[in-house]
Design a protein around this motif. Structure first.
Motif, PDB file in Angstrom:
ATOM      1  N   GLN A  25      51.390  18.773  24.258  1.00  0.00           N
ATOM      2  CA  GLN A  25      50.026  18.336  24.576  1.00  0.00           C
ATOM      3  C   GLN A  25      49.941  16.817  24.430  1.00  0.00           C
ATOM      4  O   GLN A  25      50.611  16.221  23.595  1.00  0.00           O
ATOM      5  N   ASP A  26      49.071  16.217  25.270  1.00  0.00           N
ATOM      6  CA  ASP A  26      48.964  14.760  25.286  1.00  0.00           C
ATOM      7  C   ASP A  26      47.582  14.288  24.865  1.00  0.00           C
ATOM      8  O   ASP A  26      47.141  13.200  25.258  1.00  0.00           O
ATOM      9  N   MET A  27      46.879  15.120  24.086  1.00  0.00           N
ATOM     10  CA  MET A  27      45.516  14.792  23.667  1.00  0.00           C
ATOM     11  C   MET A  27      45.455  14.359  22.202  1.00  0.00           C
ATOM     12  O   MET A  27      44.365  14.165  21.658  1.00  0.00           O
ATOM     13  N   ASN A  28      46.608  14.258  21.561  1.00  0.00           N
ATOM     14  CA  ASN A  28      46.700  13.831  20.158  1.00  0.00           C
ATOM     15  C   ASN A  28      45.944  14.765  19.216  1.00  0.00           C
ATOM     16  O   ASN A  28      45.389  14.334  18.205  1.00  0.00           O
ATOM     17  N   HIS A  29      45.933  16.065  19.569  1.00  0.00           N
ATOM     18  CA  HIS A  29      45.272  17.047  18.724  1.00  0.00           C
ATOM     19  C   HIS A  29      46.179  17.429  17.555  1.00  0.00           C
ATOM     20  O   HIS A  29      47.378  17.649  17.732  1.00  0.00           O
ATOM     21  N   THR A  96      37.936  20.098  18.487  1.00  0.00           N
ATOM     22  CA  THR A  96      36.833  21.049  18.262  1.00  0.00           C
ATOM     23  C   THR A  96      37.107  22.269  19.142  1.00  0.00           C
ATOM     24  O   THR A  96      37.661  23.240  18.665  1.00  0.00           O
ATOM     25  N   GLU A  97      36.780  22.201  20.435  1.00  0.00           N
ATOM     26  CA  GLU A  97      37.133  23.339  21.308  1.00  0.00           C
ATOM     27  C   GLU A  97      38.629  23.315  21.601  1.00  0.00           C
ATOM     28  O   GLU A  97      39.268  22.255  21.593  1.00  0.00           O
ATOM     29  N   ALA A  98      39.174  24.507  21.868  1.00  0.00           N
ATOM     30  CA  ALA A  98      40.601  24.632  22.162  1.00  0.00           C
ATOM     31  C   ALA A  98      40.850  24.542  23.662  1.00  0.00           C
ATOM     32  O   ALA A  98      40.071  25.063  24.461  1.00  0.00           O
ATOM     33  N   PHE A  99      41.941  23.870  24.015  1.00  0.00           N
ATOM     34  CA  PHE A  99      42.385  23.777  25.399  1.00  0.00           C
ATOM     35  C   PHE A  99      43.701  24.520  25.531  1.00  0.00           C
ATOM     36  O   PHE A  99      44.595  24.355  24.696  1.00  0.00           O
ATOM     37  N   PHE A 100      43.803  25.305  26.588  1.00  0.00           N
ATOM     38  CA  PHE A 100      44.945  26.190  26.755  1.00  0.00           C
ATOM     39  C   PHE A 100      45.870  25.715  27.860  1.00  0.00           C
ATOM     40  O   PHE A 100      45.439  25.105  28.836  1.00  0.00           O
TER      41      PHE A 100
ATOM     42  N   PRO B  40      42.710  35.148  36.901  1.00  0.00           N
ATOM     43  CA  PRO B  40      44.005  35.862  36.856  1.00  0.00           C
ATOM     44  C   PRO B  40      45.183  34.911  36.911  1.00  0.00           C
ATOM     45  O   PRO B  40      45.224  34.005  37.742  1.00  0.00           O
ATOM     46  N   GLY B  41      46.129  35.088  35.999  1.00  0.00           N
ATOM     47  CA  GLY B  41      47.330  34.267  35.996  1.00  0.00           C
ATOM     48  C   GLY B  41      47.139  32.872  35.440  1.00  0.00           C
ATOM     49  O   GLY B  41      48.054  32.047  35.525  1.00  0.00           O
ATOM     50  N   LYS B  42      45.973  32.605  34.862  1.00  0.00           N
ATOM     51  CA  LYS B  42      45.693  31.268  34.331  1.00  0.00           C
ATOM     52  C   LYS B  42      45.334  31.346  32.846  1.00  0.00           C
ATOM     53  O   LYS B  42      45.015  32.412  32.321  1.00  0.00           O
ATOM     54  N   GLY B  43      45.353  30.203  32.191  1.00  0.00           N
ATOM     55  CA  GLY B  43      44.909  30.134  30.816  1.00  0.00           C
ATOM     56  C   GLY B  43      43.391  30.067  30.733  1.00  0.00           C
ATOM     57  O   GLY B  43      42.728  29.689  31.707  1.00  0.00           O
ATOM     58  N   PRO B  44      42.818  30.431  29.578  1.00  0.00           N
ATOM     59  CA  PRO B  44      41.365  30.313  29.414  1.00  0.00           C
ATOM     60  C   PRO B  44      40.894  28.871  29.609  1.00  0.00           C
ATOM     61  O   PRO B  44      41.545  27.933  29.142  1.00  0.00           O
ATOM     62  N   GLU B  45      39.752  28.741  30.265  1.00  0.00           N
ATOM     63  CA  GLU B  45      39.155  27.441  30.533  1.00  0.00           C
ATOM     64  C   GLU B  45      37.854  27.334  29.758  1.00  0.00           C
ATOM     65  O   GLU B  45      36.974  28.179  29.881  1.00  0.00           O
ATOM     66  N   PHE B  46      37.716  26.278  28.963  1.00  0.00           N
ATOM     67  CA  PHE B  46      36.546  26.098  28.115  1.00  0.00           C
ATOM     68  C   PHE B  46      35.278  25.937  28.948  1.00  0.00           C
ATOM     69  O   PHE B  46      35.247  25.195  29.931  1.00  0.00           O
ATOM     70  N   LEU B  47      34.220  26.655  28.512  1.00  0.00           N
ATOM     71  CA  LEU B  47      32.900  26.528  29.151  1.00  0.00           C
ATOM     72  C   LEU B  47      31.879  25.865  28.224  1.00  0.00           C
ATOM     73  O   LEU B  47      31.304  24.837  28.562  1.00  0.00           O
ATOM     74  N   PHE B  48      31.623  26.511  27.068  1.00  0.00           N
ATOM     75  CA  PHE B  48      30.536  26.072  26.196  1.00  0.00           C
ATOM     76  C   PHE B  48      30.911  26.229  24.725  1.00  0.00           C
ATOM     77  O   PHE B  48      31.697  27.106  24.379  1.00  0.00           O
TER      78      PHE B  48
END
Lengths: 109, 110
Positions: A25-29, A96-100, B40-48
């Motif tokens: 990851q390149d967000m320095n988390h 804070t929020e997680a990025f996947f 489908p086939g993707k990672g979770p994407e943050f909403l709120f």
């Protein structure tokens, strides 16, 4: 800004083989995580890390190992692949929020 | 024990038919509730992220609300491109990671 990058996207392993799933990851988390996702079971935490040099087990750690030598990288190691490890693996990082990442689809045959 | 339960498991809507998805949680000391979308086939994407009861967040046709025991994701006049699995999650106090519900699979037909 690439976010969280996982490699490979797909892999087929034979029972007993080993492999490493890469995550960067390149967000320095400071926080990074490995989840597995099985149909109808939701996302289950395998291992997590709160910073370089610090790792800890999650809900389903058996059969896996991790290391965290840098802030950016958090590889997941499977030493002796078993059919039960057939799954989709997601790496994530957070402040804070997680990025996947986009996931690695692993099949063990 | 910290727990997140989502309902329904699947929801089929006609385009333009508004509805709501539910996420109920049991956690000691809520430190936020997160909604994600997964294609489908993707990672979770943050909403709120919602932090306190009464808080609301909006994004296009989606509005998330939070009470002391549950959160709702309201979908107003959905379009086929809103079809996805919607996940909610809460942080675990002792670990800092998220525990996820099993998701609601939304299908919107034209």
């Amino acid at each position: 800004n690439a976010g969280v990058t996982q490699t490979p996207k797909f892999r087929i392993l034979k029972i007993g083989q080993s492999m490493t799933l890469q995550c960067t990851q390149d967000m320095n988390h400071n926080y990074m995580y490995w989840y597995r996702q099985d149909p109808g079971m939701g996302l289950k935490l395998i291992y997590y890390s709160v910073g370089a040099g610090i790792t800890d087990k999650g809900e389903v750690p058996n059969g896996y190992n991790v290391s965290r030598s840098t802030t950016e990288d958090f590889p997941l190691r499977l030493e002796l692949a078993a059919p039960s490890q057939t799954s989709v693996y997601f790496c994530a990082s957070s402040y804070t929020e997680a990025f996947f990442g986009q996931g690695t689809r692993l099949t063990v045959v | 024990e910290d727990q997140v339960t989502q309902s329904p498991e699947a929801l089929r809507l006609q385009e333009g038919e508004s509805s709501s998805l539910n996420c109920s949680y049991t956690v000691s000391g809520l430190r936020g509730l997160f909604w994600y979308r997964q294609d489908p086939g993707k990672g979770p994407e943050f909403l709120f992220t919602l932090y306190s009861a009464g808080e609301e967040k909006e994004k296009e046709r989606l509005k998330a609300t939070l009470t002391k025991k549950e959160s709702f994701l309201h979908i107003t006049a959905p379009k086929p491109e809103d079809s996805a699995t919607y996940l909610c999650a809460v942080p675990v106090r002792s670990q800092g990671n998220l525990i996820f519900g099993k998701g609601t699979k939304l299908s919107v037909k034209p």
